[in-house]
Design a protein around this motif. Sequence first.
Motif, PDB file in Angstrom:
ATOM      1  N   VAL A 515       0.836  -1.201   0.000  1.00 49.51           N
ATOM      2  CA  VAL A 515       0.000   0.000   0.000  1.00 49.51           C
ATOM      3  C   VAL A 515       0.872   1.254   0.000  1.00 49.51           C
ATOM      4  O   VAL A 515       0.498   2.277  -0.577  1.00 49.51           O
ATOM      5  CB  VAL A 515      -0.974  -0.025   1.195  1.00 49.51           C
ATOM      6  N   LYS A 516       2.041   1.167   0.610  1.00 51.97           N
ATOM      7  CA  LYS A 516       2.963   2.315   0.577  1.00 51.97           C
ATOM      8  C   LYS A 516       3.353   2.636  -0.862  1.00 51.97           C
ATOM      9  O   LYS A 516       3.338   3.807  -1.273  1.00 51.97           O
ATOM     10  CB  LYS A 516       4.224   2.007   1.392  1.00 51.97           C
ATOM     11  N   TYR A 517       3.668   1.615  -1.643  1.00 49.80           N
ATOM     12  CA  TYR A 517       4.020   1.848  -3.050  1.00 49.80           C
ATOM     13  C   TYR A 517       2.813   2.346  -3.840  1.00 49.80           C
ATOM     14  O   TYR A 517       2.951   3.191  -4.735  1.00 49.80           O
ATOM     15  CB  TYR A 517       4.593   0.576  -3.675  1.00 49.80           C
ATOM     16  N   MET A 518       1.631   1.839  -3.524  1.00 54.03           N
ATOM     17  CA  MET A 518       0.416   2.332  -4.172  1.00 54.03           C
ATOM     18  C   MET A 518       0.240   3.823  -3.904  1.00 54.03           C
ATOM     19  O   MET A 518      -0.074   4.611  -4.796  1.00 54.03           O
ATOM     20  CB  MET A 518      -0.808   1.574  -3.652  1.00 54.03           C
ATOM     21  N   LEU A 519       0.439   4.202  -2.649  1.00 55.38           N
ATOM     22  CA  LEU A 519       0.203   5.587  -2.241  1.00 55.38           C
ATOM     23  C   LEU A 519       1.275   6.526  -2.755  1.00 55.38           C
ATOM     24  O   LEU A 519       0.987   7.640  -3.214  1.00 55.38           O
ATOM     25  CB  LEU A 519       0.125   5.647  -0.713  1.00 55.38           C
ATOM     26  N   ARG A 520       2.514   6.089  -2.716  1.00 56.58           N
ATOM     27  CA  ARG A 520       3.617   6.967  -3.135  1.00 56.58           C
ATOM     28  C   ARG A 520       3.777   7.034  -4.654  1.00 56.58           C
ATOM     29  O   ARG A 520       4.081   8.093  -5.199  1.00 56.58           O
ATOM     30  CB  ARG A 520       4.931   6.484  -2.515  1.00 56.58           C
ATOM     31  N   SER A 553      -6.467 -14.021  -6.728  1.00 58.45           N
ATOM     32  CA  SER A 553      -7.653 -13.854  -5.859  1.00 58.45           C
ATOM     33  C   SER A 553      -7.265 -13.419  -4.452  1.00 58.45           C
ATOM     34  O   SER A 553      -7.750 -13.953  -3.447  1.00 58.45           O
ATOM     35  CB  SER A 553      -8.460 -15.160  -5.798  1.00 58.45           C
ATOM     36  N   MET A 554      -6.355 -12.451  -4.376  1.00 53.00           N
ATOM     37  CA  MET A 554      -5.911 -11.932  -3.078  1.00 53.00           C
ATOM     38  C   MET A 554      -6.451 -10.523  -2.863  1.00 53.00           C
ATOM     39  O   MET A 554      -6.660  -9.775  -3.810  1.00 53.00           O
ATOM     40  CB  MET A 554      -4.376 -11.892  -3.014  1.00 53.00           C
ATOM     41  N   GLU A 555      -6.667 -10.188  -1.602  1.00 60.00           N
ATOM     42  CA  GLU A 555      -7.102  -8.849  -1.242  1.00 60.00           C
ATOM     43  C   GLU A 555      -6.368  -8.395   0.011  1.00 60.00           C
ATOM     44  O   GLU A 555      -5.969  -9.220   0.837  1.00 60.00           O
ATOM     45  CB  GLU A 555      -8.614  -8.809  -0.985  1.00 60.00           C
ATOM     46  N   ILE A 556      -6.192  -7.091   0.140  1.00 57.57           N
ATOM     47  CA  ILE A 556      -5.609  -6.531   1.360  1.00 57.57           C
ATOM     48  C   ILE A 556      -6.602  -6.767   2.488  1.00 57.57           C
ATOM     49  O   ILE A 556      -7.774  -6.415   2.381  1.00 57.57           O
ATOM     50  CB  ILE A 556      -5.349  -5.014   1.204  1.00 57.57           C
ATOM     51  N   CYS A 557      -6.141  -7.384   3.567  1.00 59.79           N
ATOM     52  CA  CYS A 557      -7.092  -7.795   4.603  1.00 59.79           C
ATOM     53  C   CYS A 557      -7.260  -6.760   5.708  1.00 59.79           C
ATOM     54  O   CYS A 557      -8.262  -6.787   6.421  1.00 59.79           O
ATOM     55  CB  CYS A 557      -6.682  -9.136   5.209  1.00 59.79           C
ATOM     56  N   ASN A 558      -6.307  -5.843   5.886  1.00 61.10           N
ATOM     57  CA  ASN A 558      -6.499  -4.812   6.901  1.00 61.10           C
ATOM     58  C   ASN A 558      -7.442  -3.743   6.369  1.00 61.10           C
ATOM     59  O   ASN A 558      -7.206  -3.178   5.301  1.00 61.10           O
ATOM     60  CB  ASN A 558      -5.153  -4.184   7.273  1.00 61.10           C
ATOM     61  N   PRO A 559      -8.533  -3.437   7.072  1.00 59.10           N
ATOM     62  CA  PRO A 559      -9.541  -2.520   6.531  1.00 59.10           C
ATOM     63  C   PRO A 559      -9.018  -1.132   6.179  1.00 59.10           C
ATOM     64  O   PRO A 559      -9.388  -0.581   5.139  1.00 59.10           O
ATOM     65  CB  PRO A 559     -10.584  -2.441   7.651  1.00 59.10           C
ATOM     66  N   LEU A 561      -5.836  -0.181   5.480  1.00 57.73           N
ATOM     67  CA  LEU A 561      -4.947  -0.287   4.328  1.00 57.73           C
ATOM     68  C   LEU A 561      -5.742  -0.588   3.063  1.00 57.73           C
ATOM     69  O   LEU A 561      -5.435  -0.067   1.981  1.00 57.73           O
ATOM     70  CB  LEU A 561      -3.907  -1.382   4.567  1.00 57.73           C
ATOM     71  N   ALA A 562      -6.768  -1.411   3.199  1.00 61.07           N
ATOM     72  CA  ALA A 562      -7.615  -1.717   2.037  1.00 61.07           C
ATOM     73  C   ALA A 562      -8.339  -0.469   1.551  1.00 61.07           C
ATOM     74  O   ALA A 562      -8.517  -0.271   0.344  1.00 61.07           O
ATOM     75  CB  ALA A 562      -8.614  -2.808   2.401  1.00 61.07           C
ATOM     76  N   SER A 563      -8.756   0.382   2.475  1.00 60.66           N
ATOM     77  CA  SER A 563      -9.417   1.631   2.087  1.00 60.66           C
ATOM     78  C   SER A 563      -8.481   2.523   1.282  1.00 60.66           C
ATOM     79  O   SER A 563      -8.875   3.117   0.279  1.00 60.66           O
ATOM     80  CB  SER A 563      -9.900   2.374   3.335  1.00 60.66           C
ATOM     81  N   ILE A 564      -7.245   2.603   1.728  1.00 66.17           N
ATOM     82  CA  ILE A 564      -6.262   3.425   1.011  1.00 66.17           C
ATOM     83  C   ILE A 564      -5.967   2.813  -0.355  1.00 66.17           C
ATOM     84  O   ILE A 564      -5.891   3.523  -1.373  1.00 66.17           O
ATOM     85  CB  ILE A 564      -4.972   3.558   1.847  1.00 66.17           C
ATOM     86  N   TYR A 565      -5.791   1.502  -0.390  1.00 68.86           N
ATOM     87  CA  TYR A 565      -5.533   0.784  -1.642  1.00 68.86           C
ATOM     88  C   TYR A 565      -6.657   1.054  -2.653  1.00 68.86           C
ATOM     89  O   TYR A 565      -6.417   1.436  -3.805  1.00 68.86           O
ATOM     90  CB  TYR A 565      -5.427  -0.713  -1.321  1.00 68.86           C
TER      91      TYR A 565
END
Length: 751
Positions: A515-520, A553-559, A561-565
């Motif tokens: 998610v850091k790479y997604m955000l940056r 079929s993977m998803e970010i599981c922390n809510p 971090l998933a919101s930011i993603y």
Amino acid sequence: MKKIDRETVQRILDVADIVDVVSDFVSLKRRGSSYLGLCPFHNERTPSFSVSKSKNICKCFSCGKGGSPVNFIMEHEQMTYQEALRYLAGKYNIEIKEHEMTDEERERETERASLLAVNEFALRHFEYNLNETDDGRNIGLTYLQQRGVNEAMIKRFHLGYALERSTALYDEAKRKGYNEKYLVDTGLCIRTDTGRVYDRFKGRVIFPVFSVAGKVIAFGGRTLKKDLAKYVNSPESTIYTKSKELYGLYQAKQAIVKHNKCILVEGYLDVISMHQSGIENVVASSGTSLTDGQIRLIHRFTDNVTVIYDGDAAGIKASLRGIDMLLREGLNIKVLLLPDGDDPDSFAQSHTSTEVEEYIASNEVDFIQFKTGILLQGLENDPIARSRAIGDIVQSISLIPDAVTANVYIKECSRRLDINERVVALEVEKRRKQQAEKDANAARQERARKSLGDAAQPEGGAIPAENSDSPAPVAEAAPFVEPATIGSMPTVSDDATRDEKKFRRFMLKYENALVKYMLRYGLLTLADMVDEDGNSVTVTVADYIKSELERDSMEICNPVLASIYNAVLKLQAEDWPRVESDCRERLEQARAEMISAGEAEIRASAADLSDIERREGELKAAADEKYIRDLREYAMTYPERVICSSPDDNIRKVGMELVAERHVLSKVFTKYTHIIADDERLPDIVPRAVIEYKDAMLEWQIQQLNRSIKEAFSGHDNETHCMELMARLSELHALRRDMATYLGERIILPR
């Protein structure tokens, strides 16, 4: 009620500059590519509050607070998201466009907003009374004129008058629809036990108290009668804590920064008269003893303080109390006693600006000289009393946090008092150790109290705990951020199993990285690829990570971090095309202006035609390079600006943690060595982060499968089931070996 629309929000986020915003409240000094200052959110003596102009965020690496310009204003001024946006819109003269709020959004309007609105109404009411009513002009205005206050100062400090009628303010406020509750909560009105409500400040000249941001948070009222208390002040409330405010700081803060010095006086009229004389870096403790909160407020803007007290016994006693508090905060202190019979108000009124400045410069002294003159006066023949007085001076020196400054004062104390320097130094060190022991004991007690309070809390991490007993507060729905939709991955709730919680903690490190790479870098190009039809396709970092997770079929599981993603994906799909188009238009205009100005300069100074052609070619190449660089920079920082300005508290906090960088290479180092930044090696680091994430997922599955196999054998399950589990385990190990080949860090062997 209305809410700021999305386009206005975006314009505010684009325009608001973090250095400019923070500088209104904190004195910043440049450190390489960043800025550094004392944190406004906690007590510190060594600056740890970092402000990044390029990322448009700030962060204290001691207490952890900070964020975007919006978040900084929310934290510092205790505003809601909408209030902070309005503050920034006002600062940058941005026209606000609004739409009607829903019932749910109306309910989220805070008590603070209502209290501030009532105070703003009262300010206008008192000003009107002073200038437009007969009683106001004949009583209030006449008093101020007799005290020598001119019209400009009346307007600058928004002075007013409360009519003698006991319900004048109350009746007008009720007529205009203000809630009685907030009139009482601000202290503007008082409710008796019988239920009668009357005005607190009736018949008084009014001195409004402003926050650093210019919000009216309290009032002081001065009576003109002899049989009443001279001053009445607003009680403390949600918006006003007396020990943390300084009268006149809003009007004085720019002058304090300009002169790198704050002059501290006692009363309202002391401040006003000094400002009127032309000395504007003046604030008052509002007649109370100086507090730690007020000192920290001063320290945000300057390290230098001159304390001016009346020349009477009470003034001298007050000055001695405040000196040690100022020293403990690491401030450089000068003390000034005025001639007997004078206070700052009368002295400024009877002297010109030049005379006041010259008197301050000639008569302010350091605290050693001041304390020596005061404490040792008349003690020449009393050794015991002299020893106690010297001990008092040494105690003050021991409070100075900076060792170099303390050593200078040790030498000065030794010289002035004719005492061996080593003796003074040893006594200072002794007192420091005693104080350190007291501080350590206090810290241990505080930790013990905190541990008792936190005993039932879940484990913390880089992000807010998800299994907290109470839900995190959410101010309102973010304009760009929507809650994540969690599918097959387990979510941790109050009834989550221990394994689910362990899984979340196990994956947190790897999800943070993705998610850091997604955000940056989510909007930056990772690669240009060719699709099945032979067309060239640009793949962004966000595209790549999304496709890789969806493929398995993977998803970010922390809510959070998933919101930011998901927010970055939404930004890229819905907002970025329009924002990028606007950005390109601005940059193209800037490029054209750069070329036009450069060509004019070239033609005016070139030696011949060939020189013109060469230099114009270089100019256009430089303009093109700048255009590409600025566009890339904007694409890189745009998601950060949006996420770190989200109205959702958790999203803002986690987003800031992901983008903040504690250490930045100095210009001295980078001048001679080119350091390859992360955004220059995205084709290497992003795929690696994805592989590490998948590898971690496989490792977790292998751990769980090993446990299942152990339980199957111990439970005497049928042989077919056991063999199926073993076969699946072998497949997972094979996958991990393939990943290990890429990662090149370790060899994965079957267990």
